[in-house]
Design a protein around this motif. Structure first.
Motif: not given
Length: 198
Positions: A78-99
């Motif tokens: 339910r929160f993934r649709s908000m990701w783009e809004r907070y990623c705009r204009g950042v210096n780096v996108i950090v994607f964390v995976l449960d390996a």
């Protein structure tokens, strides 16, 4: 050689008078360890955070003369649709995976590749962290991570991949140096350090 020394001196003088700040968005599926990693960056100590992030958290972390403004984004569907809004204009996108959670790799891959296709996020570097490398069965080989998540298909940005463990601090200092290097005014890595870039 002389110009390099002069540039380093100038950078040092600027750092005395100007605060350098960079902004990160930390995203990934729930239970990947995003908040645990952000807390480790902030405090230097490991504490297991078992409470899911609702929406987002904002943390400011000072490292290496740089203030990191970190958006820790909730990973529930339910929160993934908000990701783009907070990623705009950042210096780096950090994607964390449960390996370790291999059953959700396909969902993680789909969500990652989908968010990176957004035109508003073009050219923002991606830092892919396969977390929980201390656990048995974790995906830890960077080449295997690149292949499993089709990261070579990402052409419009720099991509770096690290296997990390918040619990054991595996590669945490290297990741922090990589982040600081990607500030507007990069800090040089030591010559013996290597990035797992693609």
């Amino acid at each position: 050689m002389l110009s390099s020394i002069w540039e380093q001196l100038l950078s040092w003088l600027k750092s005395l008078f100007f605060e350098q700040e960079m902004e990160l968005a930390v995203l990934g599926l729930q239970n990947a360890g995003k908040t645990t990693l952000v807390n480790l960056f902030a405090t230097g100590t490991f504490t297991e955070d078992r409470i899911p992030t609702v929406g987002f958290n904002l943390r400011k972390v000072r490292k290496g003369g740089v203030t990191l403004k970190v958006w820790d984004l909730g990973g529930q569907q339910r929160f993934r649709s908000m990701w783009e809004r907070y990623c705009r204009g950042v210096n780096v996108i950090v994607f964390v995976l449960d390996a370790v959670d291999k059953e959700r790799f396909s969902t993680a891959k789909l969500e990652l590749l989908e968010i990176l296709q957004r035109p508003s996020l073009a050219n923002i570097p991606l830092l892919f962290l396969a977390n929980k490398s201390d656990l048995p069965g974790a995906l830890t080989d960077p080449q295997e991570i690149i292949q499993t998540f089709d990261l070579k298909s990402i052409k419009d940005r720099e991509v770096a991949v690290y296997s990390v463990s918040a619990k054991n601090r595996t590669n945490i200092d290297t990741v922090l140096r990589w982040l600081i290097m990607h500030n507007k005014k990069p800090v040089k890595l030591n010559s013996n350090e290597q990035s797992n870039g693609i």
